[in-house]
Design a protein around this motif. Structure first.
Motif, short mmCIF file in Angstrom:
data_model
loop_
_atom_site.label_atom_id
_atom_site.label_comp_id
_atom_site.label_asym_id
_atom_site.label_seq_id
_atom_site.Cartn_x
_atom_site.Cartn_y
_atom_site.Cartn_z
N SER A 111 11.21 -5.64 -12.93
CA SER A 111 11.83 -4.33 -13.58
C SER A 111 13.41 -4.53 -13.48
CB SER A 111 11.36 -2.91 -12.83
OG SER A 111 12.11 -2.02 -13.63
N PHE A 118 14.51 -5.20 -9.73
CA PHE A 118 13.66 -4.74 -8.96
C PHE A 118 12.45 -5.08 -9.02
CE2 PHE A 118 17.04 -1.65 -9.37
CZ PHE A 118 17.17 -0.93 -8.30
N PHE A 120 7.79 -4.61 -8.57
CA PHE A 120 6.93 -3.32 -8.27
C PHE A 120 5.69 -4.34 -7.73
CE2 PHE A 120 9.36 -0.77 -10.75
CZ PHE A 120 9.05 0.39 -10.49
N LYS A 131 8.10 0.04 -4.73
CA LYS A 131 9.17 -0.67 -5.49
C LYS A 131 10.14 -1.07 -4.40
CE LYS A 131 12.54 0.84 -8.84
NZ LYS A 131 13.07 1.74 -9.76
N THR A 132 10.64 -2.37 -4.84
CA THR A 132 11.69 -2.99 -3.88
C THR A 132 12.66 -3.45 -4.65
OG1 THR A 132 11.02 -5.53 -3.76
CG2 THR A 132 9.66 -3.76 -2.45
N GLU A 138 12.55 -1.68 0.34
CA GLU A 138 11.90 -0.68 -0.32
C GLU A 138 12.57 0.41 -0.86
OE1 GLU A 138 8.23 0.25 2.03
OE2 GLU A 138 7.39 -1.97 2.08
N THR A 141 7.66 4.26 -2.98
CA THR A 141 6.51 4.05 -2.46
C THR A 141 5.32 5.06 -3.05
OG1 THR A 141 6.80 3.08 -0.35
CG2 THR A 141 4.65 3.76 -0.58
N THR A 162 0.96 -3.23 -12.18
CA THR A 162 1.83 -2.34 -13.12
C THR A 162 2.43 -3.11 -14.10
OG1 THR A 162 3.84 -3.10 -11.67
CG2 THR A 162 2.23 -1.27 -10.60
N VAL A 164 6.05 -1.82 -16.60
CA VAL A 164 7.39 -0.83 -16.51
C VAL A 164 7.89 -0.68 -18.19
CG1 VAL A 164 9.38 -0.34 -15.45
CG2 VAL A 164 7.85 -1.73 -14.29
N HIS A 186 10.16 7.64 -13.68
CA HIS A 186 10.85 7.05 -13.30
C HIS A 186 11.03 7.40 -11.38
CE1 HIS A 186 13.81 9.84 -14.16
NE2 HIS A 186 14.76 9.07 -13.16
#
Length: 347
Positions: A111, A118, A120, A131-132, A138, A141, A162, A164, A186
């Protein structure tokens, strides 16, 4: 035995089979004895040495998914908790590793938000979506959606993928759990839930992968694989079923869109007598199959695709593909003897 020797042994052992008409065009060798697979405009040279690492220092278990980040790096997710994320350059050189807390790491999605990358990650053993940042911090969560009444406990929630949207909203496919598709904003607040386990058009048997299809910019939709049903299902963004695309014999993993085409890893062939019977599949802008590297040539009769199956023992449970800007593919495999990705160079 390394992968190159294994492949040549497999080809030789299968030579009597591969001369049959049904296998015509399954593979060729060029003047330098490189293996060429695929059909029509999508043919590829196989590189079995790309990305091979020292397994004692950088081990893998199942190589579940693989993406390319904004810097052009190839980022792979494995469920080995010594190094869940392995980052390569396009030549296959190791750049970095991180992650030790994703024992069920399965889905990996990029993403890009305000110019920042980022990731997922779905973890079916943790029953969470994480999500990191691109380097592993992280930032969010998501736990199982208890308030929906669709789940008795977190153990029923085993997310696999996932996708996005540009506005940060995202969808989750619970492919190993109760087969629902969950839509979040979001902030991670649930907006909608649809699907569920079943054989009706709007239900799933193994909702394994999901992606946003923006090829028609005015009418973006969701593509969701029903892997056990050998179908790719099309849904509106608000969860209404639109149609299905059948891929007989192919247990397709997540759809990956590159340009106007859709790419899939196919875990295995439906009718095969052995489990390690996977291949790859490519659809054109009309959602018709045009190439199946490692499998039979796609043939349509009376507008129906004939059943597909593996023709060469190259892939073992391919689970995801990544396509770079030159059209080359990188293939991650599940349950394949802890092997690293295979690169296919477009020819």
């Amino acid at each position: 035995m390394n992968r190159r020797k294994f492949l040549h042994k497999s080809v030789c052992a299968s030579a009597g089979i591969l001369t049959l008409p049904m296998y015509s065009g399954a593979y060729t060798f060029d003047d330098h004895k490189d293996l060429i697979i695929g059909h029509n405009s999508h043919r590829y040279k196989v590189d079995l040495n790309w990305g091979n690492l020292n397994a004692e220092k950088v081990p893998v278990k199942d190589c579940h998914e693989i993406i390319q980040d904004s810097k052009g790096r190839i980022v792979m997710l494995t469920n080995h908790i010594k190094n869940n994320i392995i980052v390569y350059d396009k030549s296959g050189k190791l750049l970095e590793t991180w992650g030790t807390t994703y024992p069920g790491g399965h889905g990996l999605t990029l993403s890009v938000e305000n110019g920042e990358d980022f990731l997922f990650i779905t973890d079916y053993e943790r029953h969470q979506i994480i999500k990191t940042t691109i380097d592993g911090k992280e930032v969010m969560t998501i736990d199982y959606p208890a308030d929906t009444g669709k789940y008795k406990s977190k153990e029923e929630f085993k997310p696999t993928e996932t996708t996005v949207l540009k506005n940060g909203e995202f969808y989750v496919a619970d492919g190993y759990g109760n087969q629902f598709i969950l839509h979040y904003n979001h902030k991670g607040e649930l907006l909608n839930i649809f699907g569920g386990k079943g054989t009706e058009n709007d239900q799933f048997l193994n909702a394994h992968g999901i992606c946003l299809d923006q090829r028609d910019e005015a009418n973006p939709i969701l593509l969701i694989t029903a892997r056990e049903q050998n179908k790719l299902k099309r849904f509106s963004l608000d969860g209404n079923y639109l149609s299905s695309i059948e891929v007989p014999g192919a247990l397709i993993c997540r759809p990956v869109i590159y340009g106007n085409e859709i790419y899939f890893a196919v875990l295995k062939s439906r009718g095969a007598s052995h489990n390690g019977s996977g291949f790859l599949l490519i659809m054109d802008d009309k959602n018709e199959v045009i190439s199946c590297p490692g499998a039979t040539q796609p043939i349509y009769q009376n507008n129906s695709l004939k059943e597909l199956y593996q023709t060469i023992k190259l892939f073992q449970h391919p689970h995801d593909v990544c396509i770079d800007e030159e059209g080359n593919m990188y293939v991650a495999q599940w349950n394949s003897g802890q092997t690293y990705p295979i690169k296919l160079t477009r020819v």
